[in-house]
Design an enzyme around this catalytic site. Structure first.
Site, PDB file in Angstrom:
ATOM      1  N   HIS A 531       0.773  -7.525  -2.678  1.00 45.79           N
ATOM      2  CA  HIS A 531       0.166  -6.281  -2.758  1.00 45.79           C
ATOM      3  C   HIS A 531      -0.266  -5.925  -1.262  1.00 45.79           C
ATOM      4  O   HIS A 531       0.530  -5.237  -0.430  1.00 45.79           O
ATOM      5  CB  HIS A 531      -0.731  -5.879  -3.752  1.00 45.79           C
ATOM      6  CG  HIS A 531      -1.298  -4.313  -3.727  1.00 45.79           C
ATOM      7  ND1 HIS A 531      -2.664  -4.040  -4.206  1.00 45.79           N
ATOM      8  CD2 HIS A 531      -0.507  -3.366  -3.225  1.00 45.79           C
ATOM      9  CE1 HIS A 531      -2.621  -2.626  -3.938  1.00 45.79           C
ATOM     10  NE2 HIS A 531      -1.463  -2.339  -3.470  1.00 45.79           N
ATOM     11  N   HIS A 536       0.928  -3.163   2.240  1.00 46.08           N
ATOM     12  CA  HIS A 536       0.020  -2.282   3.123  1.00 46.08           C
ATOM     13  C   HIS A 536       0.141  -2.769   4.460  1.00 46.08           C
ATOM     14  O   HIS A 536       0.359  -2.079   5.384  1.00 46.08           O
ATOM     15  CB  HIS A 536      -1.211  -2.547   2.574  1.00 46.08           C
ATOM     16  CG  HIS A 536      -1.512  -1.686   1.249  1.00 46.08           C
ATOM     17  ND1 HIS A 536      -2.292  -0.455   1.301  1.00 46.08           N
ATOM     18  CD2 HIS A 536      -1.202  -1.739  -0.170  1.00 46.08           C
ATOM     19  CE1 HIS A 536      -2.261   0.191   0.209  1.00 46.08           C
ATOM     20  NE2 HIS A 536      -1.803  -0.764  -0.761  1.00 46.08           N
ATOM     21  N   HIS A 722       6.046  -1.322  -3.385  1.00 47.65           N
ATOM     22  CA  HIS A 722       4.496  -1.118  -3.531  1.00 47.65           C
ATOM     23  C   HIS A 722       4.453  -0.454  -4.935  1.00 47.65           C
ATOM     24  O   HIS A 722       3.390  -0.733  -5.455  1.00 47.65           O
ATOM     25  CB  HIS A 722       4.147   0.049  -2.292  1.00 47.65           C
ATOM     26  CG  HIS A 722       2.695   0.291  -2.600  1.00 47.65           C
ATOM     27  ND1 HIS A 722       2.299   1.343  -3.253  1.00 47.65           N
ATOM     28  CD2 HIS A 722       1.698  -0.375  -2.235  1.00 47.65           C
ATOM     29  CE1 HIS A 722       1.108   1.542  -3.010  1.00 47.65           C
ATOM     30  NE2 HIS A 722       0.595   0.777  -2.773  1.00 47.65           N
ATOM     31  N   ASN A 726       1.658  -2.209  -7.303  1.00 45.10           N
ATOM     32  CA  ASN A 726       0.323  -1.212  -7.366  1.00 45.10           C
ATOM     33  C   ASN A 726      -0.087  -0.505  -9.001  1.00 45.10           C
ATOM     34  O   ASN A 726      -1.181  -0.877  -9.242  1.00 45.10           O
ATOM     35  CB  ASN A 726       0.519  -0.528  -6.308  1.00 45.10           C
ATOM     36  CG  ASN A 726      -0.959   0.295  -6.025  1.00 45.10           C
ATOM     37  OD1 ASN A 726      -2.181  -0.037  -5.717  1.00 45.10           O
ATOM     38  ND2 ASN A 726      -0.854   1.673  -6.730  1.00 45.10           N
ATOM     39  N   ILE A 870      -1.571   4.876  -1.601  1.00 44.15           N
ATOM     40  CA  ILE A 870      -3.040   4.552  -2.345  1.00 44.15           C
ATOM     41  C   ILE A 870      -2.942   2.921  -2.091  1.00 44.15           C
ATOM     42  O   ILE A 870      -2.053   2.358  -2.212  1.00 44.15           O
ATOM     43  CB  ILE A 870      -3.156   5.099  -3.500  1.00 44.15           C
ATOM     44  CG1 ILE A 870      -4.524   4.926  -4.084  1.00 44.15           C
ATOM     45  CG2 ILE A 870      -2.201   4.525  -4.477  1.00 44.15           C
ATOM     46  CD1 ILE A 870      -4.849   6.162  -5.222  1.00 44.15           C
TER      47      ILE A 870
END
Length: 870
Positions: A531, A536, A722, A726, A870
């Site tokens: 993740h 990110h 993602h 997520n 997010i």
């Protein structure tokens, strides 16, 4: 009274303008759409009043058209001729409601034949406050017709800028095709976005994109407990770069950047247009994260030495069936005192008496015990929140790649006797030959850190789990190996114990605990690697480089920009309150203070080209090339929901990118001669992922194929990858026993009190081993927030505006992309209803929808946003 004065002066100004301009002069009528600051920042009366005052004294908002066809003198760089200023009309008399919304203003430009066709405009904000500029539309430009400018940018008072704010039409140009009068403005805008590289602290209104190391995670001024290594810029701790903030260094370590105080924890600098929008969801997110950092976490930490416990699984279920009644009144009072009741109700759904009532996670919605089955344990490796780790076992017993000089013999101690009686009559050799053995291997990642990790409150193991592919397409775990560093030193290798499946008695309880240790490892690897690191952190350098090196006029900027929305902002939040020293992640995930350091070590093996889904599947041995199969690959686990849906999404993205890029680049030579594109790719390698700059696997960006493949990878990582790792966090891990994040005890040994408890009360022993009650509350509070979709989310196949380019062929290709995704949605729904595909729903009756492209807002367990938002 005030409004009457405004009307009078406004009328006089209008009369004066008419006399000066004359009624006969030709005008270009325009419409500006913007959002005022007082709309976006609730009731900012001072801003509203002062802006009206500026209008009264003639200091409003001016716009000047810039010619795309006629340049100035050679001495002035042939830059496009600039027209006379025109001012927004009716700012004073147009009263905007306090609810968030747009306002449209008229603007009338004097037509100047020397301007001809405008290609840009300069805007100057002489007000006291900023506003969010969305669009400018010119209705009828002589000889051309309608011209539309998409702006989507904050415009601050002119005093804050050392340069003109320039916006371009939504036309797309390669650098060499840019009209000469616009080239200066195009180049200068990129210079402004890069900044001057100086060390002064950047301010709220700044728009500078630049790079920095992850040197802001620690807080050495608070003491040794908060010291963390700098990630990035070294062989020992390589890392992708993050956005520069230019905060001063700490007092005790000049190499560490100082941190903001917790009271202003969400005001960390990112370029202004990277900040979240102002719909309710983003405000809620900001407040919820601040509440976790400022109130909940310290309150829980204060009693962490004697954590409350769940005694039964029924106690855990109370979190979703009425809320938890914590016995510590000081804790409750502290939380209630610092969070307004209305926000408390929104974040934790509480009546003010009991706290922490959470939505029912999908994994236990249909059946509260099915998560404990071996089938579900294995299925989640293919269709859970971390379906990107499992790989095919190609040698038995599994071997380690750790340096034997440092770590001794780390090879597996699993033998044929452990598993052959559980292979449905197949030998190990046959199972390997026929691609029926798979492994979830967390051994080599954890072993180098395990001795240090286990000196904290964590007590855990490095693990290997071998699984067998059954005839019905499901996997079953056949053995788990749990390993610790040798007590006499790392050089002596590992000490390992092997556990095999059992359903009844104390052996069944031990097997259940063994699976929990594996789940703890997988939870940590998921959060830190799958993740955070691989989506990110890895994508942020692409955000920075794209804004620094590719003009908004560039086709690749237009292609990629939607996939960068909110990424820098959420990453800045994470550095400030989640992944920092003492942050929420360290408190709730087992590697604790070593979490980010571990992710840096794993980054050493990061390869850009292997982020492509087909390459990842081949590397893990899950797929083999097959020209006769869809997507050119044959999956060795046919019912692998993440891979099946992922390959559909991957192929759709690649087709869209190929159609788009082929429109603008008709030859490899055009790619090679595109100066902005080459600078972009060079900076990505040498700066953004600078610790990887000498790796031979980087595409050279000499061909259209390399461009298409690279852009496909970027979009895949930012969107679908993602989403897959997520938005399943709360549906799967909101029930912590299914995905515990910490283990606090080692496996009970026969003859000990812990073993006796395991025999007499196995559920209590299990709950005493995994994440404690208050850490559970903090952890699921966080993942519930981060698993929600914003109400203004933009999903894959969608754009925030339909007029993002004037070129018809790319618009049509994008519509085709959207239609393809809609068909994929239909196929996903059909597969989820196919009873023969057992891995798509599983014992928990939870359909796999994490790669279903669209979603509503909220906690849905589906939907692929365009970006890591997010």
């Amino acid at each position: 009274m005030f409004n009457k004065i405004i009307e009078k002066i406004g009328g006089e100004n209008g009369t004066k303008k008419l006399k000066m301009g004359g009624s006969q002069s030709q005008k270009i009528k325009g419409t500006v759409v913007l959002m005022k600051k007082n709309v976006l920042d609730f009731n900012d009366f001072n801003a509203s009043f002062l802006d009206r005052f500026h209008e009264l004294v003639g200091k409003g908002v001016s716009l000047q058209l810039v010619s795309a066809v006629n340049g100035d003198s050679q001495a002035n760089g042939l830059r496009g001729k600039v027209g006379e200023p025109a001012y927004l009309e009716d700012w004073i008399t147009r009263i905007t409601s306090l609810a968030a919304g747009e306002s449209a203003f008229k603007v009338n430009f004097d037509y100047d034949e020397e301007i001809g066709v405008p290609g840009a405009f300069i805007i100057k904000n002489n007000h006291h406050s900023e506003f969010y500029l969305k669009t400018l539309t010119l209705d009828d430009v002589p000889g051309h017709g309608r011209i539309h400018f998409i702006c989507n940018s904050w415009v601050y008072p002119a005093k804050h800028y050392k340069y003109d704010r320039v916006f371009f039409t939504n036309q797309t140009y390669l650098p060499n095709d840019t009209p000469t009068p616009l080239r200066y403005y195009r180049e200068q805008e990129l210079v402004n976005l890069r900044g001057d590289g100086k060390d002064e602290e950047l301010e709220e209104w700044d728009r500078v994109y630049d790079y920095a190391y992850y040197n802001d995670l620690g807080d050495p001024d608070k003491g040794a407990k908060y010291v963390r290594p700098v990630l990035g810029g070294s062989v020992e701790y390589p890392y992708p770069r993050r956005g520069r903030t230019s905060r001063p260094p700490t007092k005790s370590d000049p190499n560490s950047e100082s941190r903001l105080p917790i009271t202003s924890s969400l005001n960390i600098y990112v370029p202004r247009d990277e900040r979240f929008g102002h719909l309710k969801m983003s405000d809620f997110l900001a407040y919820a994260l601040k509440s976790l950092a400022q109130v909940i976490k310290p309150a829980l930490e204060s009693i962490d030495s004697t954590p409350f416990e769940f005694d039964t699984f029924d106690d855990v279920l109370k979190l979703y069936e009425g809320g938890l009644d914590l016995p510590d009144s000081d804790l409750l009072n502290d939380i209630r005192k610092n969070i307004p009741l209305e926000m408390l109700k929104e974040i934790f759904r509480t009546d003010g008496e009991k706290l922490f009532e959470f939505p029912m996670p999908q994994v236990i919605k249909d059946n509260t015990t099915a998560w404990r089955t071996d089938e579900e344990f294995a299925r989640e490796m293919l269709a859970g929140v971390n379906p990107v780790i499992i790989r095919r076992l190609e040698e038995f017993p599994p071997a380690s790649k750790l340096d034997e000089k440092l770590y001794g013999n780390q090879n597996s101690t699993i033998t044929a006797n452990h598993i052959e009686n559980n292979l449905d009559g197949v030998t190990i050799d046959e199972a390997i030959k026929n691609n029926r053995l798979f492994i979830l291997d967390h051994h080599d990642i954890l072993m180098p850190y395990l001795r240090r990790i286990n000196t904290t409150t964590t007590k855990t193991y490095a693990s290997r789990t071998i699984l067998f592919l059954k005839d019905d397409g499901t996997l079953k775990p056949v053995v788990i190996e749990l390993s610790l560093p040798h007590p006499d030193g790392d050089q002596f290798g590992a000490t390992s114990k092997v556990y095999t499946p059992s359903e009844n008695g104390v052996k069944g309880s031990i097997w259940h605990l063994a699976k929990a240790y594996v789940a703890v490892n997988d939870s940590g690897v998921h959060q830190l690697i799958s993740h955070w690191l691989n989506t990110h952190a890895a994508i942020e350098p692409f955000v920075i480089a794209t804004n620094r090196q590719l003009s908004v006029l560039h086709p690749i900027h237009k292609l990629l920009h939607p996939h960068f929305r909110d990424t820098m902002n959420i990453n800045a939040f994470a550095r400030q309150i989640l992944i920092n020293a003492g942050g929420v992640l360290e408190l709730t995930v087992f590697p604790a203070k070593y979490a980010m350091e571990m992710s840096s070590v794993v980054y050493k093996n990061w390869v850009f080209t292997e982020q492509a889904l087909p390459e990842d599947l081949k590397k893990r041995g899950i797929a083999v090339e097959d020209p006769n199969s869809p997507h050119g690959l044959r999956l060795l686990i046919e019912d692998y929901p993440y891979a099946v849906d992922g390959l559909e999404i991957w192929s759709a993205i690649k087709k869209w990118v190929e159609d788009y890029c082929s429109f603008y680049y008709t030859s490899d030579e055009m790619v090679q001669k595109d100066a902005e594109l080459q600078n972009w790719w060079k900076e990505l390698r040498e700066e953004g992922h600078g610790d990887k700059k000498n790796e031979p696997w980087w595409p050279k960006m000499h061909t259209r194929e390399e461009l298409i493949d690279s852009c496909t990878i970027i979009i895949w990582v930012a969107s679908a990858l993602h989403a897959a790792v997520n938005f399943g966090q709360y549906p799967y891990a909101g029930y912590l026993p299914n995905r515990p994040t910490i283990s606090r005890k080692f496996m009970p040994e026969e003859g000990t009190p812990d073993y006796a408890e395991l025999e007499s009360n196995p559920d209590k022993a299990f709950l005493r081993t995994i994440t404690a009650q208050l850490q559970t509350i903090l952890g699921i509070s966080l993942i519930e927030i981060l698993s929600r979709h914003s109400t203004d989310e933009v999903y894959l196949g969608q754009r925030a505006t339909p007029e993002w380019t004037l070129d018809h062929q790319p618009i049509q290709a994008f519509q085709d992309f959207g239609n393809t995704l809609a068909k994929i949605e239909e196929r996903i729904l059909a597969m989820n209803n196919d009873m023969n595909l057992k891995n798509r729903v599983g014992p928990v009756k939870m359909p796999y929808t994490l790669l279903f492209p669209t979603s509503e807002g909220g906690l849905t367990g589906k939907g692929i946003p365009n970006s890591v938002s997010i």
